[in-house]
Motif scaffolding. Structure first.
Motif, PDB file in Angstrom:
ATOM      1  N   ASP A  93      55.662   6.469  60.409  1.00  0.00           N
ATOM      2  CA  ASP A  93      56.966   6.817  59.862  1.00  0.00           C
ATOM      3  C   ASP A  93      56.824   7.630  58.579  1.00  0.00           C
ATOM      4  OD1 ASP A  93      58.184   5.453  61.914  1.00  0.00           O
ATOM      5  OD2 ASP A  93      58.337   3.577  60.794  1.00  0.00           O
ATOM      6  N   SER A  94      57.839   8.443  58.320  1.00  0.00           N
ATOM      7  CA  SER A  94      57.819   9.322  57.153  1.00  0.00           C
ATOM      8  C   SER A  94      57.576   8.526  55.874  1.00  0.00           C
ATOM      9  CB  SER A  94      59.147  10.070  57.062  1.00  0.00           C
ATOM     10  OG  SER A  94      59.134  10.962  55.968  1.00  0.00           O
ATOM     11  N   GLN A  95      56.574   8.962  55.104  1.00  0.00           N
ATOM     12  CA  GLN A  95      56.190   8.293  53.864  1.00  0.00           C
ATOM     13  C   GLN A  95      56.463   9.197  52.664  1.00  0.00           C
ATOM     14  OE1 GLN A  95      54.770   4.967  53.982  1.00  0.00           O
ATOM     15  NE2 GLN A  95      55.667   5.317  56.006  1.00  0.00           N
ATOM     16  N   GLU A  96      57.085   8.622  51.639  1.00  0.00           N
ATOM     17  CA  GLU A  96      57.319   9.364  50.404  1.00  0.00           C
ATOM     18  C   GLU A  96      56.016   9.400  49.598  1.00  0.00           C
ATOM     19  OE1 GLU A  96      60.004  10.977  49.522  1.00  0.00           O
ATOM     20  OE2 GLU A  96      61.140  10.369  51.302  1.00  0.00           O
ATOM     21  N   VAL A  97      55.519  10.601  49.345  1.00  0.00           N
ATOM     22  CA  VAL A  97      54.229  10.769  48.669  1.00  0.00           C
ATOM     23  C   VAL A  97      54.400  11.667  47.450  1.00  0.00           C
ATOM     24  CG1 VAL A  97      51.873  11.631  48.900  1.00  0.00           C
ATOM     25  CG2 VAL A  97      52.970  10.487  50.835  1.00  0.00           C
ATOM     26  N   MET A  98      53.748  11.293  46.348  1.00  0.00           N
ATOM     27  CA  MET A  98      53.681  12.150  45.167  1.00  0.00           C
ATOM     28  C   MET A  98      52.273  12.736  45.117  1.00  0.00           C
ATOM     29  SD  MET A  98      55.334  13.373  42.566  1.00  0.00           S
ATOM     30  CE  MET A  98      56.703  12.246  42.240  1.00  0.00           C
ATOM     31  N   THR A  99      52.162  14.040  45.312  1.00  0.00           N
ATOM     32  CA  THR A  99      50.852  14.679  45.365  1.00  0.00           C
ATOM     33  C   THR A  99      50.197  14.711  43.984  1.00  0.00           C
ATOM     34  OG1 THR A  99      51.768  16.895  45.001  1.00  0.00           O
ATOM     35  CG2 THR A  99      51.628  16.116  47.272  1.00  0.00           C
ATOM     36  N   GLU A 100      48.939  15.135  43.946  1.00  0.00           N
ATOM     37  CA  GLU A 100      48.189  15.167  42.690  1.00  0.00           C
ATOM     38  C   GLU A 100      48.828  16.111  41.679  1.00  0.00           C
ATOM     39  OE1 GLU A 100      44.183  16.844  42.656  1.00  0.00           O
ATOM     40  OE2 GLU A 100      43.476  15.000  41.712  1.00  0.00           O
ATOM     41  N   ASP A 101      49.479  17.195  42.167  1.00  0.00           N
ATOM     42  CA  ASP A 101      50.151  18.116  41.260  1.00  0.00           C
ATOM     43  C   ASP A 101      51.633  17.767  41.072  1.00  0.00           C
ATOM     44  OD1 ASP A 101      50.467  18.707  43.928  1.00  0.00           O
ATOM     45  OD2 ASP A 101      50.481  20.875  43.671  1.00  0.00           O
ATOM     46  N   ASP A 105      54.959  12.584  57.731  1.00  0.00           N
ATOM     47  CA  ASP A 105      54.802  11.662  58.846  1.00  0.00           C
ATOM     48  C   ASP A 105      53.654  12.127  59.733  1.00  0.00           C
ATOM     49  OD1 ASP A 105      55.773  13.773  60.322  1.00  0.00           O
ATOM     50  OD2 ASP A 105      57.741  12.915  60.648  1.00  0.00           O
ATOM     51  N   GLY A 106      53.254  11.281  60.650  1.00  0.00           N
ATOM     52  CA  GLY A 106      52.111  11.623  61.497  1.00  0.00           C
ATOM     53  C   GLY A 106      52.080  10.785  62.751  1.00  0.00           C
ATOM     54  N   VAL A 107      50.957  10.839  63.446  1.00  0.00           N
ATOM     55  CA  VAL A 107      50.792  10.090  64.682  1.00  0.00           C
ATOM     56  C   VAL A 107      49.337   9.641  64.792  1.00  0.00           C
ATOM     57  CG1 VAL A 107      50.362  12.200  66.000  1.00  0.00           C
ATOM     58  CG2 VAL A 107      51.140  10.150  67.190  1.00  0.00           C
ATOM     59  N   VAL A 108      49.143   8.435  65.323  1.00  0.00           N
ATOM     60  CA  VAL A 108      47.810   7.859  65.502  1.00  0.00           C
ATOM     61  C   VAL A 108      47.542   7.674  66.994  1.00  0.00           C
ATOM     62  CG1 VAL A 108      46.286   5.916  64.994  1.00  0.00           C
ATOM     63  CG2 VAL A 108      47.998   6.624  63.321  1.00  0.00           C
ATOM     64  N   PHE A 109      46.364   8.100  67.439  1.00  0.00           N
ATOM     65  CA  PHE A 109      45.935   7.897  68.817  1.00  0.00           C
ATOM     66  C   PHE A 109      44.779   6.892  68.804  1.00  0.00           C
ATOM     67  CE2 PHE A 109      47.584  12.165  68.391  1.00  0.00           C
ATOM     68  CZ  PHE A 109      48.436  12.294  69.475  1.00  0.00           C
ATOM     69  N   PHE A 110      44.923   5.811  69.558  1.00  0.00           N
ATOM     70  CA  PHE A 110      43.862   4.806  69.581  1.00  0.00           C
ATOM     71  C   PHE A 110      43.771   4.165  70.963  1.00  0.00           C
ATOM     72  CE2 PHE A 110      47.610   2.259  68.809  1.00  0.00           C
ATOM     73  CZ  PHE A 110      47.366   1.070  69.469  1.00  0.00           C
ATOM     74  N   ARG A 111      42.655   3.500  71.205  1.00  0.00           N
ATOM     75  CA  ARG A 111      42.480   2.733  72.438  1.00  0.00           C
ATOM     76  C   ARG A 111      41.721   1.454  72.126  1.00  0.00           C
ATOM     77  NH1 ARG A 111      37.642   2.746  75.030  1.00  0.00           N
ATOM     78  NH2 ARG A 111      38.681   2.250  76.985  1.00  0.00           N
ATOM     79  N   ILE A 112      41.952   0.458  72.946  1.00  0.00           N
ATOM     80  CA  ILE A 112      41.284  -0.836  72.772  1.00  0.00           C
ATOM     81  C   ILE A 112      39.957  -0.798  73.500  1.00  0.00           C
ATOM     82  CG2 ILE A 112      41.427  -3.304  73.265  1.00  0.00           C
ATOM     83  CD1 ILE A 112      44.458  -3.034  72.989  1.00  0.00           C
ATOM     84  N   SER A 113      38.877  -0.891  72.757  1.00  0.00           N
ATOM     85  CA  SER A 113      37.544  -0.874  73.350  1.00  0.00           C
ATOM     86  C   SER A 113      37.030  -2.279  73.620  1.00  0.00           C
ATOM     87  CB  SER A 113      36.562  -0.145  72.421  1.00  0.00           C
ATOM     88  OG  SER A 113      36.550  -0.740  71.126  1.00  0.00           O
ATOM     89  N   LEU A 132      48.368  -0.011  58.321  1.00  0.00           N
ATOM     90  CA  LEU A 132      47.152   0.607  57.797  1.00  0.00           C
ATOM     91  C   LEU A 132      47.303   2.123  57.694  1.00  0.00           C
ATOM     92  CD1 LEU A 132      44.165  -1.252  59.515  1.00  0.00           C
ATOM     93  CD2 LEU A 132      44.527  -0.978  57.070  1.00  0.00           C
ATOM     94  N   SER A 133      47.861   2.719  58.725  1.00  0.00           N
ATOM     95  CA  SER A 133      48.011   4.175  58.769  1.00  0.00           C
ATOM     96  C   SER A 133      48.962   4.672  57.690  1.00  0.00           C
ATOM     97  CB  SER A 133      48.515   4.613  60.151  1.00  0.00           C
ATOM     98  OG  SER A 133      47.634   4.199  61.166  1.00  0.00           O
ATOM     99  N   GLN A 134      50.044   3.946  57.476  1.00  0.00           N
ATOM    100  CA  GLN A 134      50.992   4.334  56.430  1.00  0.00           C
ATOM    101  C   GLN A 134      50.339   4.280  55.051  1.00  0.00           C
ATOM    102  OE1 GLN A 134      54.337   1.719  56.942  1.00  0.00           O
ATOM    103  NE2 GLN A 134      55.090   2.786  58.751  1.00  0.00           N
ATOM    104  N   ALA A 135      49.605   3.201  54.802  1.00  0.00           N
ATOM    105  CA  ALA A 135      48.942   3.059  53.500  1.00  0.00           C
ATOM    106  C   ALA A 135      47.874   4.137  53.312  1.00  0.00           C
ATOM    107  CB  ALA A 135      48.311   1.668  53.381  1.00  0.00           C
TER     108      ALA A 135
END
Length: 205
Positions: free
Chosen positions: A67-75, A82-90, A109-112
């Motif tokens: 989900d969209s995360q509010e981020v303050m960049t270094e500048d 926001d983004g997407v994670v692809f995973f599989r159970i091994s 974990l992905s959001q953090a």
């Protein structure tokens, strides 16, 4: 109905209720009185009704949105990413026994990780090096998920939302850059034209 017939019907129903079909892309963890016994492979399987239960796990590649995360960049530029994670159970056993609600855990974990990675770089880096940012997020997340029997295949940054004033500033900067390049090209063209005229004047003389 004769008692023997009732007993036979009961046995048949009891047997049929224990039949389970496990698809090729799934695995089933079998529990007996709540204790893990083994993992059932694809095919037609039978468990003891009431005494045994199964928990089915999908081993295909699974997609989870960040989900969209509010981020303050270094500048010090605020942005929503926001983004997407692809995973599989091994390892289905670890994914069920080691962590509760692995989908939720991976999402958190992905959001953090996204906030941590994007907050340590400048906005230009995020905009121009999305692939690298995704790899950095993946490295952080998979450090935890490896212990859960979960393999992170990829992490992609999908969208970056900037404040309106920042969009206007970037548009003005791009316009100024285009104008500068146009002036340089025009100056070069005039210089070449002047050179041609000078050569023509020498020929006439």
């Amino acid at each position: 109905m004769a008692p023997s017939l009732i007993f036979i019907v009961f046995i048949i129903l009891f047997f049929l209720s224990g039949i389970k079909i496990i698809y090729e892309y799934k695995r089933a963890l079998k529990f007996r009185f709540g204790k893990y016994i083994k993992t059932l492979k694809p095919g037609l399987r039978w468990i003891i009704p009431v005494i045994e239960t199964i928990q089915v796990v999908d081993i295909r590649v699974i997609t989870i949105n960040i989900d969209s995360q509010e981020v303050m960049t270094e500048d010090n530029v605020p942005c929503s990413i926001d983004g997407v994670v692809f995973f599989r159970i091994s390892n289905p056993e670890k994914a069920v026994l080691e962590v509760e609600e692995y989908r939720f855990a991976i999402t958190q974990l992905s959001q953090a990780a996204l906030r941590d990675v994007c907050g340590k770089v400048e906005l230009d880096t995020i905009l121009s090096k999305r692939e690298e940012m995704g790899k950095n997020i993946k490295a952080i997340v998979e450090l935890e998920t490896m212990e859960w029997g979960i393999e992170i295949r990829d992490v992609k940054i999908k969208d970056i939302q900037l404040p309106e004033n920042m969009k206007r500033m970037m548009a003005n900067q791009a316009e100024a850059e285009r104008s500068r390049r146009a002036r340089i090209i025009l100056a070069l063209a005039e210089e070449q034209a002047a050179g041609k005229l000078l050569e023509a004047g020498k020929l006439i003389d």
